[in-house]
Design a protein around this motif. Sequence first.
Motif, mmCIF file in Angstrom:
data_model
loop_
_atom_site.group_PDB
_atom_site.id
_atom_site.type_symbol
_atom_site.label_atom_id
_atom_site.label_comp_id
_atom_site.label_asym_id
_atom_site.label_seq_id
_atom_site.Cartn_x
_atom_site.Cartn_y
_atom_site.Cartn_z
ATOM 1 N N ASN A 276 0.821 -1.212 0.000
ATOM 2 C CA ASN A 276 0.000 0.000 0.000
ATOM 3 C C ASN A 276 0.856 1.264 0.000
ATOM 4 N N ARG B 86 -4.629 -2.297 -4.537
ATOM 5 C CA ARG B 86 -5.830 -3.103 -4.400
ATOM 6 C C ARG B 86 -5.578 -4.181 -3.363
ATOM 7 N N GLU B 87 -6.627 -4.540 -2.639
ATOM 8 C CA GLU B 87 -6.493 -5.594 -1.636
ATOM 9 C C GLU B 87 -6.652 -6.955 -2.318
ATOM 10 N N SER C 42 -5.248 -16.364 -2.636
ATOM 11 C CA SER C 42 -5.585 -14.980 -2.970
ATOM 12 C C SER C 42 -5.344 -14.691 -4.446
#
Length: 486
Positions: free
Chosen positions: A183, A191-192, A285
């Motif tokens: 970040n 973006r997460e 993820s």
Amino acid sequence: MSTDHYDVLIVGAGVAGSALAHALATITSKLRASPLRIALIERSMSEPDRIVGELLQPAGVAALQKLGMESALEGFDAIPVHGYCVVQSSRNVHIPYPDGRQGRSFHHGRFIMALREYAKRAPGVDVIEATVNNLIECEHTKRVLGVRATRPSTIGDGSKGEKESFYADLVIIADGCFSNFRNSVMGKSAREPATRSYFAGAILKDARLPMPQHGTVALVKGYGPVLLYQVSEHDTRMLVDVKHPLPSDLKGHILSNVVPQLPASLHVPIHEALDNDRLRRMPNSFLPSVEQGGKYTKEGAILLGDAWNMRHPLTGGGMTVALNDVVIISKLLAKVDNFTNWDQMSDLLSRWHWARKPLSSTINILSVALYDLFGADDECLVVLQNGCFKYFECGGNCIRDPVSLLSGIAPSPSLLAYHFFYVAFYSIWVMFAHPHLVNNPVNGEKPILARPPVWEYPYLLFKSFRVFWTACVVFGPLVWSEIRWW
């Protein structure tokens, strides 16, 4: 305290960081009168222990060879991998790598230690064990100038060492999927990661896979897929996909719902592993890559590896993408005379971003699309899963092309789109033309297979549109996430 100034500072001595330190030092030592001064900073230089990052696809092996690091796969019991075996109920299909290509599977930590040895031997590289606390930024321009880090205490009383400042013309962040600085570098562009599920991992002892030296993907009805591959002579990694919400009794869930659907030869090793060892979890993820440089990121810093771009680990493509990224960016960086010229660096990063796209996009899209099919949780996805399995059973290019895409041998998003939608249309054909189970056999009854009667065709036609729409919903957003301009 402060140290000497470096040309390049790399945070994280994992796959990407270690490989880049070696590659950049090796290339520039041949091009320059004196090698670059490179600092490779890692929190702990002890052998890491992870349950993913243990399968390297053939394209990843080829990338290691391009980097001159192929011997990093030798000397620690790495296992040759010749392809995949996909298991569904009592059926299985063999999906070999084409042209005799091979991958490797291994204990993750042993591979990392081999890569770190390469970095330590590279000219001009200082490997530093320290925990990076924060980035050092120029007060006025916000350009990243270096990092502050704390070395381990040498006193032995558990106290922390003194913070040191490490400065460099270029800071490369390669601190993995749980990056502390993503970040900070990306700012508003950050973006997460999206987490769809978890892998629960365990090591099976002396397990007998359906096909030795092949990755095994077991499709478990009603639950996520199970991935198995041998990582050493006696050890086999098992990864069980577990969706949200996580069951309160994870071991009980696996033993009751998953194990009965796996090949019988695995039942005893799985029971023994779950009795003798703890299950470890890792989030699965997805994080699309965002173009770096210019207005998109802070000057002076670059993200690399999982800190920047992640895909579902089902296809084992993460290390292949990372090593390919290193091959490309190391050649580009080696030609840079001044890392502080951010206009030049921004142009370089844009060229890197699009040069890596064919491979990274193919593997990223395929990983999530294949997971949606293999982890089918609604009626239309089940149709696509069944059609995909039968598509593989056709053999020929129905196997060669998909496994070439998965392994990184054929980096082509257009070829991926062709086969994905061919599978979708083939799945619809299977609904109409192939026999289906029409009873639920119990107490030794014989299963009955029959083609759907003609009067079901109107409903199947309606269902066909739903299946095709589901395929579009799966594939379309993934493509958009890869091609959109930031």
